[in-house]
Design an enzyme around this catalytic site. Structure first.
Site, short mmCIF file in Angstrom:
data_model
loop_
_atom_site.label_atom_id
_atom_site.label_comp_id
_atom_site.label_asym_id
_atom_site.label_seq_id
_atom_site.Cartn_x
_atom_site.Cartn_y
_atom_site.Cartn_z
N GLU A 168 25.93 12.98 -7.50
CA GLU A 168 25.93 12.42 -8.53
C GLU A 168 24.13 11.74 -7.09
OE1 GLU A 168 28.88 10.49 -9.03
OE2 GLU A 168 29.05 12.14 -10.74
N GLU A 370 31.64 18.49 -14.16
CA GLU A 370 32.20 16.99 -13.70
C GLU A 370 32.76 16.71 -15.04
OE1 GLU A 370 32.49 14.48 -10.74
OE2 GLU A 370 32.01 15.74 -9.24
C1 BGP Z 1 32.39 11.17 -9.51
C2 BGP Z 1 32.61 12.15 -8.54
C3 BGP Z 1 34.01 12.76 -8.38
C4 BGP Z 1 34.64 11.80 -8.31
C5 BGP Z 1 34.72 11.44 -9.91
C6 BGP Z 1 35.94 11.00 -10.47
O1 BGP Z 1 31.84 10.28 -10.00
O2 BGP Z 1 31.64 13.46 -8.29
O3 BGP Z 1 33.66 12.51 -6.51
O4 BGP Z 1 35.74 10.78 -7.77
O5 BGP Z 1 33.69 10.84 -9.86
O6 BGP Z 1 35.96 9.18 -10.13
P1 BGP Z 1 37.10 8.69 -9.39
O7 BGP Z 1 37.70 9.10 -8.62
O8 BGP Z 1 36.24 7.79 -8.89
O9 BGP Z 1 37.63 8.21 -10.23
#
Ligand code: BGP
Length: 469
Positions: A168, A370
């Site tokens: 990201e 993801e």
């Molecule tokens: C994505 C990232 C992750 C993870 C996920 C969930 O943007 O790559 O690292 O954290 O989001 O988001 P959050 O943890 O902010 O709820």
């Protein structure tokens, strides 16, 4: 969409997505340096939910074998994590032998459990001393990243088949430099684009190093390199005006097409650069940069998907700090929200992205790198075995996304697999342990004990049968 069970191809893979800074812990052992998350935690722990800073991750360092075995037991054949730059190299940019040993061990643990490690090199975790030298705005730091990447390729080149330069890359420009939400809290659109440009160069330099080391035999011949981004399928209101469509063009241009052009064509989208220029934003381009960016083409791509982007024309062209504004949020009246995270749940977005890929970048293979749902108070109810009862919300979320993926594949999308984010609960940046994503609980009051949740049965069945019922 029909509710009949969907079927995913035989060779479609399932796996887990995680990152070094959110899992490892062991933040001050083995010569690990301070990274930006440690820096922020040290400066102001109150910024973190329940004052849980970066230090512990989910204690994967003590649970690695168990974690990979849990992934394997879920039917997952691969897991993506990241190397922490601040662990692998010392402050002179040289290999830290203890850091190298750490990751050799980690990857061996994955393999021993029958899980293929996918390795990403950067997950929002710059070593603090490099940030102090200007971070991504400083060319020396961009080159330091290229050196770091080359060191990692040389060290693990015979071990690792699946590499990624960045997770990201749009997020640090936005969160740290544009929206002022993450340390160091800048609200400066122009600097955010400089950072985005610096990361783009760093990505391309790393791909170049990878190709050279592969040609020299240091990196194994079957290894592949990619980039992972949170591409947000862009939507606007019904019957949009010209100005609404313009908001879509720029949102899509900066968040999505910027990276897609970089990794498929080795260029940046000219229409975006032109519009930025018209608004007084010029990128810090130097002679020779074009040739560097041209090296940025990848072998495949990771698509992190949580929510779409819904935008409309802005009310004003500039904010109170003099930053240009290209779009504002459009609140879709039918949006279904994950209230814990404040993110819209829109499974069809995954299909729409797939169709855009098929149309615009048909040769590029990709996977969903993801996807997941983070819920606050996940632990509210337990079954008689003490497992969190999460199936009623986690299963429909994953099921719907997988169904849209199955449909996209049937219609010709080049999508190869699915990694679930945070399959074992992990530390979520400044949200710390507020929202839980896992099929497996991390029990913080019992030394990070791992306890499968109710939803894990469903996931296991789907990963084994490839039938999404
Ligand atoms: C994505 C990232 C992750 C993870 C996920 C969930 O943007 O790559 O690292 O954290 O989001 O988001 P959050 O943890 O902010 O709820």
């Amino acid at each position: 969409m029909s509710t009949a069970p969907a079927r995913l191809p035989e060779d479609f893979f399932f796996g887990a997505a995680l990152s070094g800074p959110q899992t490892e812990g062991a933040w001050q052992t083995g010569g690990k340096l301070e990274n930006l998350w440690d820096r922020w935690s040290n400066l102001d722990l109150t910024a973190f939910f329940n004052r849980v800073g970066s230090y512990g991750g989910n204690d994967m360092t003590s649970h690695a074998r168990e974690d990979f075995e849990l992934f394997a037991s879920l039917g997952f054949s691969s897991a993506r994590t990241s190397i922490q730059w601040s662990r692998l190299l010392d402050a002179n940019g040289k290999l830290n032998p203890e850091g190298a040993a750490y990751y050799h061990r980690l990857f061996a643990d994955a393999r021993a459990a029958g899980v293929e490690p996918f390795v990403n090199l950067y997950h929002f975790d710059m070593p603090a001393y490099l940030f102090d030298r200007g971070g991504w705005e400083n060319r020396e730091v961009v080159e330091a990243y290229a050196n770091y990447a080359a060191t990692a390729f040389a060290e693990f080149g015979q071990e690792i088949e699946h590499w990624f330069t960045f997770n990201e890359p749009i997020v640090e420009p936005e969160q740290r430099y544009e929206h002022g939400t993450w340390y160091p809290f800048h609200v400066d659109f122009s600097r955010a684009r400089n950072v985005q440009y610096g990361i783009s160069l760093a990505h391309a330099l790393a791909v170049h190093a990878f190709r050279e080391l592969q040609a020299a035999g240091t990196v194994r011949a079957d290894a592949r390199i990619g980039l992972i981004n949170c591409f947000t399928p862009p939507y606007t209101r019904e019957n949009p005006s010209e100005a609404d469509l313009e908001a879509v063009r720029m949102t899509d241009g900066i968040n999505n097409r910027w990276w897609l052009d970089l990794v498929t064509k080795g260029t940046l989208p000219q229409d975006v650069i032109n519009t930025l220029k018209e608004r007084g934003i010029t990128l810090p381009v130097r002679p020779g940069d074009e040739q560097i960016l041209a090296q940025g083409k990848v072998d495949w791509l990771g698509f992190n998907y949580y929510h779409p982007a819904r935008v409309q024309a802005p009310e004003r062209n500039e904010d109170e700090f003099g930053n240009p504004v290209f779009a504002r949020e459009y609140v879709w009246p039918e949006a279904v929200m994950n209230e814990s995270r404040g993110w819209e749940i829109y499974p069809k977005g995954i299909y729409d992205f797939a169709m855009t890929m098929k149309r615009d970048y048909p040769d590029l293979e990709w996977f969903v790198s993801e996807n997941g749902i983070g819920i606050e108070e996940d632990a509210a109810e337990r079954d008689e075995q003490g497992r969190i009862r999460d199936a009623s919300y986690r299963v429909p979320f994953v099921r719907e996304h997988l169904r849209w993926i199955a449909r996209a594949i049937e219609e010709g999308a080049n999508c190869r697999g699915y990694h679930y984010w945070g399959a074992i609960d992990c530390w979520s940046w400044n949200n710390a342990y507020k929202n839980r994503y896992g099929f497996v609980e991390v029990d913080l009051s019992h030394n990070y004990r791992r306890v499968p949740k109710e939803s894990s049965d469903w996931m296991r069945e789907v990963a084994h049968t490839h039938v999404v019922a």
